[in-house]
Each structure stands twice: as C-alpha cells, then as structure tokens.
Design a protein around this motif. Structure first.
Motif, mmCIF file in Angstrom:
data_model
loop_
_atom_site.group_PDB
_atom_site.id
_atom_site.type_symbol
_atom_site.label_atom_id
_atom_site.label_comp_id
_atom_site.label_asym_id
_atom_site.label_seq_id
_atom_site.Cartn_x
_atom_site.Cartn_y
_atom_site.Cartn_z
ATOM 1 N N ALA A 1 0.839 -1.204 0.000
ATOM 2 C CA ALA A 1 0.000 0.000 0.000
ATOM 3 C C ALA A 1 0.871 1.250 0.000
ATOM 4 C CB ALA A 1 -0.932 -0.004 1.209
ATOM 5 N N LEU A 2 1.917 1.256 0.819
ATOM 6 C CA LEU A 2 2.829 2.406 0.847
ATOM 7 C C LEU A 2 3.493 2.602 -0.506
ATOM 8 C CD1 LEU A 2 4.441 1.962 4.363
ATOM 9 C CD2 LEU A 2 3.098 3.926 3.597
ATOM 10 N N ASP A 3 3.947 1.505 -1.107
ATOM 11 C CA ASP A 3 4.588 1.604 -2.427
ATOM 12 C C ASP A 3 3.612 2.141 -3.466
ATOM 13 O OD1 ASP A 3 6.972 0.647 -1.382
ATOM 14 O OD2 ASP A 3 6.592 -1.425 -2.023
ATOM 15 N N TRP A 4 2.363 1.652 -3.452
ATOM 16 C CA TRP A 4 1.363 2.102 -4.421
ATOM 17 C C TRP A 4 1.065 3.596 -4.255
ATOM 18 C CZ3 TRP A 4 -3.665 4.029 -3.988
ATOM 19 C CH2 TRP A 4 -4.378 4.118 -5.190
ATOM 20 N N LEU A 5 0.962 4.049 -3.012
ATOM 21 C CA LEU A 5 0.647 5.457 -2.746
ATOM 22 C C LEU A 5 1.677 6.418 -3.325
ATOM 23 C CD1 LEU A 5 -0.661 5.493 0.910
ATOM 24 C CD2 LEU A 5 -1.780 6.511 -1.063
ATOM 25 N N GLU B 1 4.326 6.700 -9.249
ATOM 26 C CA GLU B 1 3.749 7.573 -10.280
ATOM 27 C C GLU B 1 2.600 6.858 -10.996
ATOM 28 O OE1 GLU B 1 4.421 10.798 -11.420
ATOM 29 O OE2 GLU B 1 5.694 10.997 -9.650
ATOM 30 N N ASP B 2 1.522 7.594 -11.229
ATOM 31 C CA ASP B 2 0.367 7.076 -11.959
ATOM 32 C C ASP B 2 0.027 8.094 -13.042
ATOM 33 O OD1 ASP B 2 -2.109 6.299 -12.938
ATOM 34 O OD2 ASP B 2 -2.890 5.730 -10.979
ATOM 35 N N THR C 1 1.414 11.013 -8.204
ATOM 36 C CA THR C 1 1.231 9.839 -7.355
ATOM 37 C C THR C 1 -0.144 9.911 -6.682
ATOM 38 O OG1 THR C 1 2.132 10.868 -5.351
ATOM 39 C CG2 THR C 1 3.715 9.800 -6.846
ATOM 40 N N PRO C 2 -0.668 8.769 -6.260
ATOM 41 C CA PRO C 2 -1.929 8.807 -5.513
ATOM 42 C C PRO C 2 -1.837 9.699 -4.266
ATOM 43 C CG PRO C 2 -1.492 6.577 -6.249
ATOM 44 C CD PRO C 2 -0.264 7.380 -6.567
ATOM 45 N N ALA D 1 -2.308 13.268 -5.222
ATOM 46 C CA ALA D 1 -3.719 13.522 -5.526
ATOM 47 C C ALA D 1 -4.530 13.680 -4.236
ATOM 48 C CB ALA D 1 -4.280 12.394 -6.384
ATOM 49 N N LEU D 2 -4.245 12.868 -3.226
ATOM 50 C CA LEU D 2 -4.948 13.011 -1.948
ATOM 51 C C LEU D 2 -4.671 14.377 -1.323
ATOM 52 C CD1 LEU D 2 -4.504 9.583 -0.130
ATOM 53 C CD2 LEU D 2 -6.628 10.615 -0.909
ATOM 54 N N ILE D 3 -3.416 14.779 -1.340
ATOM 55 C CA ILE D 3 -3.045 16.073 -0.763
ATOM 56 C C ILE D 3 -3.747 17.211 -1.503
ATOM 57 C CG2 ILE D 3 -1.111 17.674 -0.452
ATOM 58 C CD1 ILE D 3 0.630 15.138 0.105
ATOM 59 N N GLU D 4 -3.935 17.034 -2.810
ATOM 60 C CA GLU D 4 -4.596 18.054 -3.630
ATOM 61 C C GLU D 4 -6.117 17.923 -3.591
ATOM 62 O OE1 GLU D 4 -2.780 17.338 -7.420
ATOM 63 O OE2 GLU D 4 -0.846 18.151 -6.746
ATOM 64 N N ASN D 5 -6.643 17.134 -2.661
ATOM 65 C CA ASN D 5 -8.082 16.953 -2.473
ATOM 66 C C ASN D 5 -8.757 16.292 -3.674
ATOM 67 O OD1 ASN D 5 -10.234 17.030 -0.716
ATOM 68 N ND2 ASN D 5 -10.950 19.014 -1.431
#
Length: 107
Positions: free
Chosen positions: A71-75, A78-79, A85-86, A89-93
C-alpha cells in the motif's frame, strides 16, 4: 520521501505518541520499520492533521489484498492517469479519483 519517527509525527499532530501508536495499530496510519524504528511518511500529515481520506483508502487497499508495504509503495508510485502519485492527488483533495483506482485494483 521523507519519514517521521512516531514521536515526530505526534509532535506535528499535537497528540501523545501513544495516540500515534494506536493509529498505526488501527491502520488509520501506516508505518514502516527502518533500522528498528517505526516511521511514517511525512506526507501523511498536512497542516497538523492526517491527510483527508487516507484512513479510508488504507481500508480499501487492505480489502484489495495489499499488505502495508504494498500500500505504501502504491501510494507513492507515479500514476500517469492521475497525473502524479496517488498521495499527491490526496493532498490536492482529489481523493475520489484515488479511491476509484484503489477499488478497481480489487477486481
């Protein structure tokens, strides 16, 4: 990627270190042991709080069969479909986009 020890994370969250340890046990925050010391990614904490949507995303990834390390690696991988990265994207809401991608991994 920058890492914080649990006491450093507790300082940033303004909670006792025992609360951060409980968060790790409850999987509302993931940690990795490096050199015998548990550490959490510094990006998990923004403006004195855990990034919005992160605990729920951990649940989705666990349901998809991801280990904590996976999970840490996936987060932080780069996507190109996001872009970035995911975690970015989370940080950017943009958590809905990230959660949709995580749910798709389960199938």
């Amino acid at each position: 990627m920058d890492w914080l020890t649990l006491p450093d994370a507790a300082t940033q969250l303004q909670v006792p270190v025992t609360r951060v340890r409980q968060m790790v046990r409850d999987r509302t925050m993931l940690a990795r042991r490096e050199g015998g010391v548990l550490r959490v990614p510094a990006e998990f904490i923004c403006d004195g709080a855990v990034v919005k949507g992160l605990p729920g995303l951990f649940t989705v990834l666990a349901d998809a069969g991801f280990t904590d390390d996976e999970a840490l690696d996936w987060l932080f991988r780069e996507d190109p479909s996001l872009p970035g990265t995911p975690m970015q994207a989370l940080i950017e809401n943009r958590g809905k986009e990230v959660k949709r991608r995580a749910q798709a991994l389960a199938f």
